[in-house]
Write an enzyme that holds these catalytic residues in place. Sequence first.
Site, PDB file in Angstrom:
ATOM      1  N   LYS A 125       0.869  -1.180   0.000  1.00 11.87           N
ATOM      2  CA  LYS A 125       0.000   0.000   0.000  1.00 11.87           C
ATOM      3  C   LYS A 125       0.899   1.221   0.000  1.00 11.87           C
ATOM      4  CE  LYS A 125      -4.420   0.970   0.122  1.00 11.87           C
ATOM      5  NZ  LYS A 125      -5.560   0.223  -0.442  1.00 11.87           N
ATOM      6  N   ASP A 165      -6.958   4.353  -4.551  1.00 12.95           N
ATOM      7  CA  ASP A 165      -7.615   4.178  -3.246  1.00 12.95           C
ATOM      8  C   ASP A 165      -8.244   5.548  -2.963  1.00 12.95           C
ATOM      9  OD1 ASP A 165      -7.847   2.245  -0.811  1.00 12.95           O
ATOM     10  OD2 ASP A 165      -7.259   4.122   0.120  1.00 12.95           O
TER      11      ASP A 165
END
Length: 445
Positions: A125, A165
């Site tokens: 991430k 995201d």
Amino acid sequence: MNLLSGLSQQVINKNPNEPEFQQAVKEILESLEPVAAAHPEWMDAGIFDRIVEPERQIIFRISWIDDKGVVKVNRGFRVQFNSAIGPYKGGLRLHPSVNLSIIKFLGFEQTFKNSLTGLPIGGAKGGSDFDPKGKSDREIMSFCQSFMTELSKHIGADTDVPAGDIGVGGREIGFMYGQYKRLRNEFTGVLTGKGLSYGGSLARTEATGYGMCYFVEEMLKANDKSFKNKTVVISGSGNVAIYGAEKAIQLGANVVALSDSSGYIYDANGINLDTVKRIKEVERKRISEYVKFHPTAEYHEGCIGIWKIKCDIALPCATQNELDGSSAKILIANGCIAVGEGANMPSTPEAIEEFLKSKVLFGPAKAANAGGVATSALEMSQNSIRYSWTFEEVDDKLKAIMSDIYIKSSNAAKEFGFEGNLLAGANIAGFIKVATAMYSQGIAY
Ligand code: NDP
């Protein structure tokens, strides 16, 4: 059994200022106790100790220039958590709240989620504390280019493939992809969520929201229920919330509420998604604008009140820890039968406890929202074979993947003594594949 509680404490001591990361690790290790007991060889090989430590954490400076000519500085992150089963894969988040704890919790969760999809992708991430709100297109481009200038040194189509995201959609991926190509002189599938004209996949935009509904529909079906004629409340009004609402409506539900970080709208007649898409996707305005076009709808300041609306199904699709224990109690008292997590870790541990105690059907994030990354992996496959599947082909694969995730989670829960607890089941099923791969690959010493 208390084989892993010492490790949980060790993670807290070693990462003292990272509450979200600690929360995510604690939740997973608790459900892995019976797995640790069944696999002493994994304990001996230090699999549990290794899996909670990211393989690599990159923190970097991003300087860019705003429209007034002022130099701005943000902090960038990429945490490459685990590559045992495939190249690192996971989204990029642009939000002022971003810090190392949030990126580590997301990367850790991503490892198990990606494993659950059955596709060969590791967990990662990234993101930055940059706030895209109120920025011009030129400022967004300037930031994205500077961000990619550093990130490009650490990623690649076979190494690490970031995606979107919170705060990162098609526009941002486009700017980042352009910069990667300029720097590397390579046209490769280094990012997913790309535009359709340069390697993106049909159905990627819809995938997380649609996939969440496919998962929830499986969970309902196993209990002789469905979305049909159910009242649904969804938090957020971004990518996941909008396409979750779209699929829930297609499956026969009445979606009555959506929100953003300022407040929520309630429309008893059913939310008009065309209006929402125009406000959020085209004009990039606040959800409060909705009531201008639908005067019988209500707007309320503040996000948490959305859980007071009576509903059959709640789908938290905004951000972590947005649904707490007292909101869970209100939902249950109002007759809510199912919760599907579109966002990552949106329910606090207290809320989850309430749902499980009251036998509310609970679809945990790493299973319910895995459709986004699964479709990103399908985008990688299409890029590799230089071919594009139709919308229906991708959507059919997505449906099959979500159904498979439900079955895997449900079976793992049963096998390890957590029958009906999909959270534990998803954690265990996701873990076992990664652990098996790590064990086979040995320890570098
Ligand atoms: P978007 O940026 O498209 O939308 C985010 C939505 O959540 C917006 O409505 C935003 O409101 C709201 N929100 C963000 N932060 C907060 C906050 N701190 N408090 C209250 N509301 C907030 O993001 P996505 O829809 O892509 O992501 C939503 C969630 O889904 C995240 O948890 C993400 O990690 C998860 N997810 C996303 C995937 C994807 O494919 N996009 C895949 C899997 C999970 P505002 O505009 O006011 O900020």
